[in-house]
Design an enzyme around this catalytic site. Structure first.
Site, PDB file in Angstrom:
ATOM      1  N   SER A  67     -23.108   5.770  -3.776  1.00  8.80           N
ATOM      2  CA  SER A  67     -23.307   6.296  -2.613  1.00  8.80           C
ATOM      3  C   SER A  67     -24.909   6.482  -1.540  1.00  8.80           C
ATOM      4  O   SER A  67     -24.720   6.957  -0.600  1.00  8.80           O
ATOM      5  CB  SER A  67     -22.813   8.002  -3.055  1.00  8.80           C
ATOM      6  OG  SER A  67     -24.145   8.105  -4.169  1.00  8.80           O
ATOM      7  N   GLY A  90     -29.614   8.275 -16.422  1.00  9.85           N
ATOM      8  CA  GLY A  90     -28.547   8.753 -16.174  1.00  9.85           C
ATOM      9  C   GLY A  90     -27.720  10.044 -17.081  1.00  9.85           C
ATOM     10  O   GLY A  90     -29.207  10.934 -17.492  1.00  9.85           O
ATOM     11  N   ASP A 156     -24.618  14.956  -6.355  1.00  8.22           N
ATOM     12  CA  ASP A 156     -23.228  14.360  -7.640  1.00  8.22           C
ATOM     13  C   ASP A 156     -24.070  13.808  -9.005  1.00  8.22           C
ATOM     14  O   ASP A 156     -24.551  12.631  -9.111  1.00  8.22           O
ATOM     15  CB  ASP A 156     -22.998  13.279  -6.785  1.00  8.22           C
ATOM     16  CG  ASP A 156     -21.707  11.891  -7.895  1.00  8.22           C
ATOM     17  OD1 ASP A 156     -21.023  13.133  -8.258  1.00  8.22           O
ATOM     18  OD2 ASP A 156     -22.081  10.482  -7.404  1.00  8.22           O
ATOM     19  N   HIS A 159     -23.415  16.263 -14.538  1.00 10.58           N
ATOM     20  CA  HIS A 159     -21.260  17.250 -13.783  1.00 10.58           C
ATOM     21  C   HIS A 159     -22.041  18.279 -14.789  1.00 10.58           C
ATOM     22  O   HIS A 159     -20.770  19.180 -15.180  1.00 10.58           O
ATOM     23  CB  HIS A 159     -20.799  16.973 -13.973  1.00 10.58           C
ATOM     24  CG  HIS A 159     -21.249  15.632 -12.519  1.00 10.58           C
ATOM     25  ND1 HIS A 159     -21.923  15.273 -12.188  1.00 10.58           N
ATOM     26  CD2 HIS A 159     -20.095  14.824 -12.273  1.00 10.58           C
ATOM     27  CE1 HIS A 159     -21.400  15.051 -11.284  1.00 10.58           C
ATOM     28  NE2 HIS A 159     -20.165  14.331 -11.134  1.00 10.58           N
ATOM     29  N   HIS A 184     -19.996  16.784  -5.249  1.00 13.25           N
ATOM     30  CA  HIS A 184     -18.586  15.314  -5.719  1.00 13.25           C
ATOM     31  C   HIS A 184     -17.835  15.659  -6.961  1.00 13.25           C
ATOM     32  O   HIS A 184     -18.607  16.878  -7.464  1.00 13.25           O
ATOM     33  CB  HIS A 184     -19.532  13.801  -5.892  1.00 13.25           C
ATOM     34  CG  HIS A 184     -18.476  12.830  -5.997  1.00 13.25           C
ATOM     35  ND1 HIS A 184     -18.749  11.817  -6.894  1.00 13.25           N
ATOM     36  CD2 HIS A 184     -17.339  13.037  -4.917  1.00 13.25           C
ATOM     37  CE1 HIS A 184     -17.777  10.991  -6.529  1.00 13.25           C
ATOM     38  NE2 HIS A 184     -16.642  11.295  -5.797  1.00 13.25           N
ATOM     39  N   ASP A 185     -16.504  15.520  -6.992  1.00 11.51           N
ATOM     40  CA  ASP A 185     -16.169  16.041  -8.533  1.00 11.51           C
ATOM     41  C   ASP A 185     -15.966  16.940  -8.787  1.00 11.51           C
ATOM     42  O   ASP A 185     -16.259  17.871  -9.769  1.00 11.51           O
ATOM     43  CB  ASP A 185     -17.083  14.959  -9.666  1.00 11.51           C
ATOM     44  CG  ASP A 185     -17.558  13.693  -9.562  1.00 11.51           C
ATOM     45  OD1 ASP A 185     -16.263  12.603  -9.234  1.00 11.51           O
ATOM     46  OD2 ASP A 185     -18.763  13.474  -9.902  1.00 11.51           O
TER      47      ASP A 185
HETATM   48  N1  SAH Z   1     -23.488   9.015  -6.713  1.00 13.63           N
HETATM   49  C1  SAH Z   1     -23.163   8.099  -7.826  1.00 13.63           C
HETATM   50  C2  SAH Z   1     -22.932   8.569  -9.377  1.00 13.63           C
HETATM   51  C3  SAH Z   1     -24.366   8.913  -9.606  1.00 13.63           C
HETATM   52  S1  SAH Z   1     -23.993   9.600 -11.239  1.00 13.63           S
HETATM   53  C4  SAH Z   1     -22.410   6.693  -7.401  1.00 13.63           C
HETATM   54  O1  SAH Z   1     -22.236   7.471  -6.200  1.00 13.63           O
HETATM   55  O2  SAH Z   1     -21.846   5.684  -8.184  1.00 13.63           O
HETATM   56  C5  SAH Z   1     -25.271  10.929 -12.050  1.00 13.63           C
HETATM   57  C6  SAH Z   1     -26.121  10.181 -11.425  1.00 13.63           C
HETATM   58  O3  SAH Z   1     -27.051  11.321 -11.727  1.00 13.63           O
HETATM   59  C7  SAH Z   1     -26.842   9.454 -12.657  1.00 13.63           C
HETATM   60  O4  SAH Z   1     -27.363   8.436 -12.114  1.00 13.63           O
HETATM   61  C8  SAH Z   1     -28.511  10.640 -13.886  1.00 13.63           C
HETATM   62  O5  SAH Z   1     -29.405   9.453 -13.759  1.00 13.63           O
HETATM   63  C9  SAH Z   1     -28.723  11.287 -12.212  1.00 13.63           C
HETATM   64  N2  SAH Z   1     -29.366  12.396 -12.810  1.00 13.63           N
HETATM   65  C10 SAH Z   1     -28.339  13.791 -13.884  1.00 13.63           C
HETATM   66  N3  SAH Z   1     -29.198  14.699 -14.342  1.00 13.63           N
HETATM   67  C11 SAH Z   1     -30.318  14.438 -13.407  1.00 13.63           C
HETATM   68  C12 SAH Z   1     -31.291  15.532 -13.140  1.00 13.63           C
HETATM   69  N4  SAH Z   1     -31.904  16.389 -13.872  1.00 13.63           N
HETATM   70  N5  SAH Z   1     -32.256  14.883 -11.853  1.00 13.63           N
HETATM   71  C13 SAH Z   1     -32.444  13.892 -11.795  1.00 13.63           C
HETATM   72  N6  SAH Z   1     -31.489  12.774 -11.828  1.00 13.63           N
HETATM   73  C14 SAH Z   1     -30.196  13.457 -12.793  1.00 13.63           C
HETATM   74 MG    MG Z   2     -19.628  11.638  -9.094  1.00 13.09          MG
END
Ligand code: SAH
Ligand code: MG
Length: 230
Positions: A67, A90, A156, A159, A184-185
């Site tokens: 993204s 992650g 995003d 979740h 997203h989602d």
């Molecule tokens: N937008 C990406 C997918 C993101 S997946 C794409 O296009 O593929 C969700 C991401 O959110 C992960 O990399 C994870 O490390 C991050 N994440 C989850 N919780 C978080 C938080 N509290 N602070 C910072 N990053 C976070």
């Molecule tokens: Mg997503």
């Protein structure tokens, strides 16, 4: 005098990025963004930043940079800056034993997921290092210290109930009047996916602060029509 580099390497590396090429790179990058939603996000970033000087886009949740490239391609074209926030360890669903785990992204030295080296390579290889800024840390901590009005915020990140709401309550107030919030989602049908992104999207719509401004797959766009009510 020879630099010792193979001929042509520098020219290829520093050729200005082109939009179609960047979108192809986005498609080829590992991640969780179908192309039609990525293209919608890309168009939204164009709309949110076009004609504005020093426009600011914020992405929460970058993973390997998929993204990031859809957004970054538009930021580059419009002279905007994209701040990409991720701790790069992650989300819950990316950890070992969960559905979206990728063992190749585990740092053998720490045993933890670390997507930062891959994300950095994605951005550098795309030639976007000058307009995409990685912010490595906990999203709510960054949100709590953030002061710049945001023209487009794309949420995003985690979740689960707690991280999704923390992203919403932390970042939504930073979206400028007339700016956009993209989530997203968002799955209205529980059979399609988890509830928190949908629930916070519902809360945003119910607040009266936002107008619905598009839906593409699980991507929803909202435009700020009123200053934050809470
Ligand atoms: N937008 C990406 C997918 C993101 S997946 C794409 O296009 O593929 C969700 C991401 O959110 C992960 O990399 C994870 O490390 C991050 N994440 C989850 N919780 C978080 C938080 N509290 N602070 C910072 N990053 C976070
Ligand atoms: Mg997503």
């Amino acid at each position: 005098m020879s630099s010792g580099r193979p001929a042509g390497t520098m020219a290829a590396r520093f050729a200005p990025p082109c939009c179609a090429g960047l979108l192809d790179r986005a498609r080829a990058t590992a991640g969780f963004m179908p192309d039609d939603e990525g293209l919608a996000l890309h168009e939204l970033a164009h709309r949110a930043t076009r004609g504005r000087s020093s426009a600011t886009v914020v992405e929460i949740g970058a993973w390997c940079g998929k993204s990031t490239l859809y957004l970054g391609a538009a930021a580059y074209a419009e002279g905007a800056v994209l701040f990409s926030v991720d701790h790069h360890h992650g989300s819950e669903e990316n950890q070992a034993g969960w559905e979206h785990h990728d063992a190749t992204l585990v740092d053998p030295a720490t045993g933890r997921i670390d997507t930062l080296p891959t994300w950095r390579r994605t951005v550098d290889d795309a030639g976007l290092g000058h307009c995409v800024v990685g912010v490595v840390g906990e999203s709510p901590v960054v949100a709590g210290h953030w002061t710049t009005p945001v023209d487009l915020c794309f949420i995003d990140g985690g979740h689960g109930e707690e991280p999704a709401w923390a992203d919403f309550t932390g970042w939504a107030p930073h979206v400028a009047p007339g700016g956009w919030l993209a989530i997203h989602d968002v799955f209205p049908d529980p059979a399609d996916g988890g509830r928190p992104p949908y629930e916070l999207w519902c809360a945003a719509v119910a607040s009266g602060d936002w107008a619905e401004d598009g839906a593409w797959g699980s991507l929803r766009a909202l435009r700020r029509i009123r200053t934050a009510s809470s």
